[in-house]
Scaffold this motif. Structure first.
Motif, PDB file in Angstrom:
ATOM      1  N   TRP A 153      25.978  28.604  55.594  1.00  0.00           N
ATOM      2  CA  TRP A 153      27.369  28.516  55.768  1.00  0.00           C
ATOM      3  C   TRP A 153      27.930  29.433  54.446  1.00  0.00           C
ATOM      4  O   TRP A 153      27.437  29.856  53.582  1.00  0.00           O
ATOM      5  CB  TRP A 153      28.011  27.125  55.542  1.00  0.00           C
ATOM      6  N   ARG A 154      29.426  29.768  54.792  1.00  0.00           N
ATOM      7  CA  ARG A 154      30.379  30.453  53.876  1.00  0.00           C
ATOM      8  C   ARG A 154      31.028  29.508  53.036  1.00  0.00           C
ATOM      9  O   ARG A 154      31.572  28.518  53.524  1.00  0.00           O
ATOM     10  CB  ARG A 154      31.048  31.629  54.613  1.00  0.00           C
ATOM     11  N   ASP A 155      31.423  29.956  51.660  1.00  0.00           N
ATOM     12  CA  ASP A 155      32.008  29.349  50.975  1.00  0.00           C
ATOM     13  C   ASP A 155      33.077  30.554  50.208  1.00  0.00           C
ATOM     14  O   ASP A 155      32.505  31.269  49.446  1.00  0.00           O
ATOM     15  CB  ASP A 155      31.248  28.775  49.779  1.00  0.00           C
ATOM     16  N   THR A 156      34.476  30.297  50.305  1.00  0.00           N
ATOM     17  CA  THR A 156      35.384  31.309  49.663  1.00  0.00           C
ATOM     18  C   THR A 156      35.338  31.264  48.166  1.00  0.00           C
ATOM     19  O   THR A 156      35.495  32.062  47.330  1.00  0.00           O
ATOM     20  CB  THR A 156      36.622  30.991  50.296  1.00  0.00           C
ATOM     21  N   MET A 157      35.074  30.044  47.668  1.00  0.00           N
ATOM     22  CA  MET A 157      34.979  29.625  45.983  1.00  0.00           C
ATOM     23  C   MET A 157      36.336  30.307  45.519  1.00  0.00           C
ATOM     24  O   MET A 157      36.397  30.771  44.421  1.00  0.00           O
ATOM     25  CB  MET A 157      33.925  30.415  45.432  1.00  0.00           C
ATOM     26  N   ASP A 158      37.571  29.620  46.172  1.00  0.00           N
ATOM     27  CA  ASP A 158      38.823  30.389  45.719  1.00  0.00           C
ATOM     28  C   ASP A 158      39.419  29.594  44.750  1.00  0.00           C
ATOM     29  O   ASP A 158      40.427  28.983  44.829  1.00  0.00           O
ATOM     30  CB  ASP A 158      39.602  30.328  47.025  1.00  0.00           C
ATOM     31  N   VAL A 159      38.793  29.110  43.924  1.00  0.00           N
ATOM     32  CA  VAL A 159      39.322  28.384  42.500  1.00  0.00           C
ATOM     33  C   VAL A 159      38.778  28.884  41.505  1.00  0.00           C
ATOM     34  O   VAL A 159      37.767  29.731  41.270  1.00  0.00           O
ATOM     35  CB  VAL A 159      39.136  26.882  42.856  1.00  0.00           C
ATOM     36  N   GLY A 160      39.596  28.777  40.272  1.00  0.00           N
ATOM     37  CA  GLY A 160      39.071  29.054  38.912  1.00  0.00           C
ATOM     38  C   GLY A 160      38.575  27.695  38.251  1.00  0.00           C
ATOM     39  O   GLY A 160      39.018  26.605  38.504  1.00  0.00           O
TER      40      GLY A 160
END
Length: 262
Positions: free
Chosen positions: A191-198
Motif C-alpha cells: 500500500w501507499r503512505d503519504t507520511m504527511d506529518v512531521g
C-alpha cells in the motif's frame, strides 16, 4: 498498529536502558497521524507517548554502514558484512535503482553510536539501505519478524488469511492497498503512505510504499520503500518516487535470497 513503528520496533528490539529512545524518530509523527485520522485507540496512543521504542542492545549483528553527514554524529567505516549485504541486494535489482549503501537511520537521525545502532538480524538481507539516484536519496527498510516476535507484539502469530486492506475498528485505512495470495500459503499486501506529518526532532518523511509478506509459519516480512526524509540527518533531497516499485518489492520479498538459510 502503525507499520512504520513496527519496523523501528523490530530494528530497536531487545534494548537495555539507552540514553534516548529510537521511537523519537517517528513517535511524534505517529501521534499526529493518529489524531488526524482518528485511527488509534487510547491504549496505543499511550504506548507511543511513553516512548515504546528503545535502542538495540550492544553485542548484536555487525555495524551498519552509516553515511558521513555532518549532523549524523560519529561515523564509522562500512563493515565488510554491511558492504556485502548491500552488494547482494544490488545484485537482485536492476542498475537504474541507483547506488545502494547500508545505513543506520538511528545514527543519521538520532546520532546513535555504532554500538547503540547494532541490531539482531533474522534474514540475510535485513537492514536499512540508502538508494542514491538523480540527486536524491531514498531508503529501503527490510525486516523479518519470526513467529515469537509477532506473538510478543500482537498476542498472536501473523495470519496469511487476514486481509490487511480491510479496515478494522479505528485502524487507519491503507491507501491504494493490494493483497495477493501467493503459492505456499503466503500473502503479500502492499500500500501507499503519504507520511504527511512531521516529527518532533525536525524530520519530515516523504511518501512511501509499504508492504507485508505473511508466511504460514506465523512469521512476516515488513518493508518500506521510502522517498526519503528532510531535516535532521538528511543525506539529500527526496526521490520523486520510492526507490523500489510495487513489482520490485514483490520480486524481492518472494525470492529465496531474503529467507534465512537452513
Amino acid at each position: 498498529m502503525n507499520d512504520v513503528r513496527e519496523l523501528l520496533d523490530r530494528a530497536a528490539g531487545g534494548a537495555g536502558q539507552p540514553a534516548f529512545s529510537a521511537g523519537a524518530v517517528y513517535a511524534k509523527a505517529a501521534r499526529i497521524r493518529r489524531r488526524r485520522r482518528a485511527a488509534a485507540s487510547a491504549a496505543v496512543l499511550a504506548v507511543v507517548a511513553a516512548g515504546a521504542f528503545t535502542l538495540p542492545r550492544t553485542g548484536g549483528d555487525e555495524d551498519p554502514a552509516p553515511a558521513s553527514v555532518a549532523s549524523a554524529g560519529p561515523s564509522a567505516s562500512p563493515s565488510a558484512a554491511a558492504a556485502d549485504r548491500a552488494g547482494r541486494l544490488a545484485a537482485l535489482l536492476p542498475p537504474d535503482v541507483g547506488e545502494i549503501e547500508e545505513v543506520s537511520l538511528l545514527a543519521l537521525i538520532k546520532g546513535a553510536t555504532p554500538e547503540q545502532a547494532r541490531t539482531d538480524r533474522l534474514g540475510p538481507l535485513d537492514g536499512q539501505y540508502a538508494f542514491r539516484r538523480d540527486g536524491g536519496v531514498g531508503y529501503l527498510v527490510l525486516t523479518l519478524e519470526d513467529r515469537e516476535a509477532v506473538e510478543r507484539k500482537t498476542g498472536r502469530p501473523a495470519d496469511p488469511d487476514e486481509d490487511l486492506c480491510v479496515r478494522v475498528g479505528q485502524e487507519p485505512s491503507r491507501t491504494d492497498c493490494e493483497r495477493e495470495a501467493l503459492p505456499g500459503g503466503r500473502a503479500l499486501t502492499t500500500w501507499r503512505d503519504t507520511m504527511d506529518v512531521g516529527g518532533d526532532d525536525g524530520v519530515g518523511w516523504g511518501p512511501e510504499l509499504a508492504g507485508r509478506l505473511v508466511q504460514p509459519d506465523g512469521s512476516q516480512f515488513l518493508v518500506r520503500s521510502s522517498t526519503g526524509f528532510e531535516g535532521t540527518g538528511t543525506q539529500g533531497p527526496l526521490l520523486l518516487e520510492p526507490p523500489l516499485s510495487r513489482a520490485q518489492l514483490k520480486e524481492l520479498l518472494t525470492g529465496p535470497e531474503v529467507q534465512p538459510k537452513g
